[in-house]
Design an enzyme around this catalytic site. Structure first.
Site, PDB file in Angstrom:
ATOM      1  N   PRO A   2      -1.210   8.349   1.790  1.00 35.40           N
ATOM      2  CA  PRO A   2      -2.762   8.696   1.797  1.00 35.40           C
ATOM      3  C   PRO A   2      -3.823   8.569   2.605  1.00 35.40           C
ATOM      4  O   PRO A   2      -3.438   6.780   2.584  1.00 35.40           O
ATOM      5  CB  PRO A   2      -2.932   9.048   0.037  1.00 35.40           C
ATOM      6  N   GLU A   3      -4.360   9.134   3.656  1.00 34.54           N
ATOM      7  CA  GLU A   3      -5.322   8.195   4.391  1.00 34.54           C
ATOM      8  C   GLU A   3      -7.157   7.969   3.811  1.00 34.54           C
ATOM      9  O   GLU A   3      -6.876   8.510   2.300  1.00 34.54           O
ATOM     10  CB  GLU A   3      -5.576   8.839   5.160  1.00 34.54           C
ATOM     11  N   LYS A  52      -8.327   2.709   2.603  1.00 33.20           N
ATOM     12  CA  LYS A  52      -6.573   3.532   1.078  1.00 33.20           C
ATOM     13  C   LYS A  52      -6.483   2.100   0.051  1.00 33.20           C
ATOM     14  O   LYS A  52      -5.639   2.661  -0.487  1.00 33.20           O
ATOM     15  CB  LYS A  52      -5.047   2.646   2.444  1.00 33.20           C
ATOM     16  N   ARG A 278       5.498   4.135  13.913  1.00 32.47           N
ATOM     17  CA  ARG A 278       4.847   5.288  13.696  1.00 32.47           C
ATOM     18  C   ARG A 278       5.166   6.737  14.495  1.00 32.47           C
ATOM     19  O   ARG A 278       4.939   5.966  15.773  1.00 32.47           O
ATOM     20  CB  ARG A 278       3.366   5.048  12.981  1.00 32.47           C
TER      21      ARG A 278
END
Length: 289
Positions: A2-3, A52, A278
């Site tokens: 989640p950002e 976060k 990523r």
């Protein structure tokens, strides 16, 4: 993972729904049972999002009265009916008097009272009970959050300007851009026409300011909707006559997870590569550098 917009959304729900009454705090899974017992029967003073990271401040008499949560890759904080208990719940918050509906569950005059909700935390990267001193130490390591009013873009610019790392790498550094994740990273660079390989020290001040302002606008908009939408009005499905995006993350985006598909602006196939573990997405034509 989640950002930051989602963490702020969750903090808002907790502040609206769970500060009006003493809470029954438990750990059905058992892994947070001792800590939950310290907090049981106390009130939530405030929920706070920083990037976060989520901090829950309680009015417990113990020196340890702050719950520090990081959802990680698979963690979820869900608001569910108090009778709906399932899965491995690390931390559970529910009103001590569950007969009273919570503030954010209004009912029409002719409708039945809304069922109270519980906040159920499952699968976090960590859930810790910490002291104010430990909280201060944790906060000191967190970078500048575009959603927060106390962020300091001037200090952040100085850090970016000194770096030889690519802007794509810097945007994912939580000690710099707190709360920015893979989606916002790819999308803001596309929207500003910046090549992801551009070193931070080669970024102009105008480019940095545009990136920061865009992050502020996009991420704050995402707090209310709890989703990430980055396309401009002329590129929405309705405007372009295309099908809506279907993806677990939801929202309309330009390049994220669109490898090989035509760019909405120039029709060039979207490119992708792995950067520091990523996936990075960009348009080679719109982001020439």
């Amino acid at each position: 993972m989640p950002e930051g917009h989602l963490i702020h959304h969750l903090a808002g729900r907790l502040n609206t729904d769970f500060r009006s009454t003493p809470l029954h705090v438990t750990s059905p899974q058992g892994r947070f049972a001792r800590e939950a017992a310290v907090l049981d029967g106390t009130r939530l003073e405030r929920a706070e999002a920083r990037g976060k990271h989520l901090f829950l401040h309680f009015d417990a008499p113990s020196p340890e009265h702050i719950v520090y949560i990081h959802l990680g890759l698979i963690g979820q904080l869900r608001f569910e009916p108090v009778a709906d208990v399932w899965g491995q719940v690390r931390l559970r918050l529910e009103p001590a008097d569950a007969a009273e509906p919570l503030a954010a569950q209004p009912a029409d005059a002719d409708a039945s009272p809304a069922e109270p909700l519980a906040a159920n935390l499952r699968g976090p990267q960590w859930c810790r009970l910490i002291t104010p001193a430990e909280y201060a130490a944790a906060v000191a390591k967190i970078g500048h959050d575009p959603i927060r009013a106390d962020a300091d873009p001037q200090e952040l610019w100085a850090q970016v300007q000194r770096s030889s790392r690519s802007i794509a790498s810097l945007l994912m550094d939580q000690k710099l851009f707190a709360g920015v994740g893979n989606i916002y990273r790819a999308e803001v660079l596309f929207r500003q026409g910046i090549a992801p390989t551009t070193p931070g020290k080669e970024l102009t001040r105008a480019q940095f300011d545009a990136v920061w302002a865009d992050l502020v606008d996009l991420m704050r908009a995402g707090v209310d909707s709890a989703r990430i939408d980055t396309v401009r009005p002329e590129h929405t499905p309705e405007a372009m006559g295309r099908a809506p995006r279907k993806d677990d993350h939801g929202g309309e985006v330009y390049v994220y997870r669109r490898e090989g598909l035509p760019c909405y602006v120039c029709s060039t196939p979207v490119a992708a590569r792995v950067l520091e573990g990523r996936n990075l997405f960009w348009c080679p034509a719109c982001q020439r550098g």
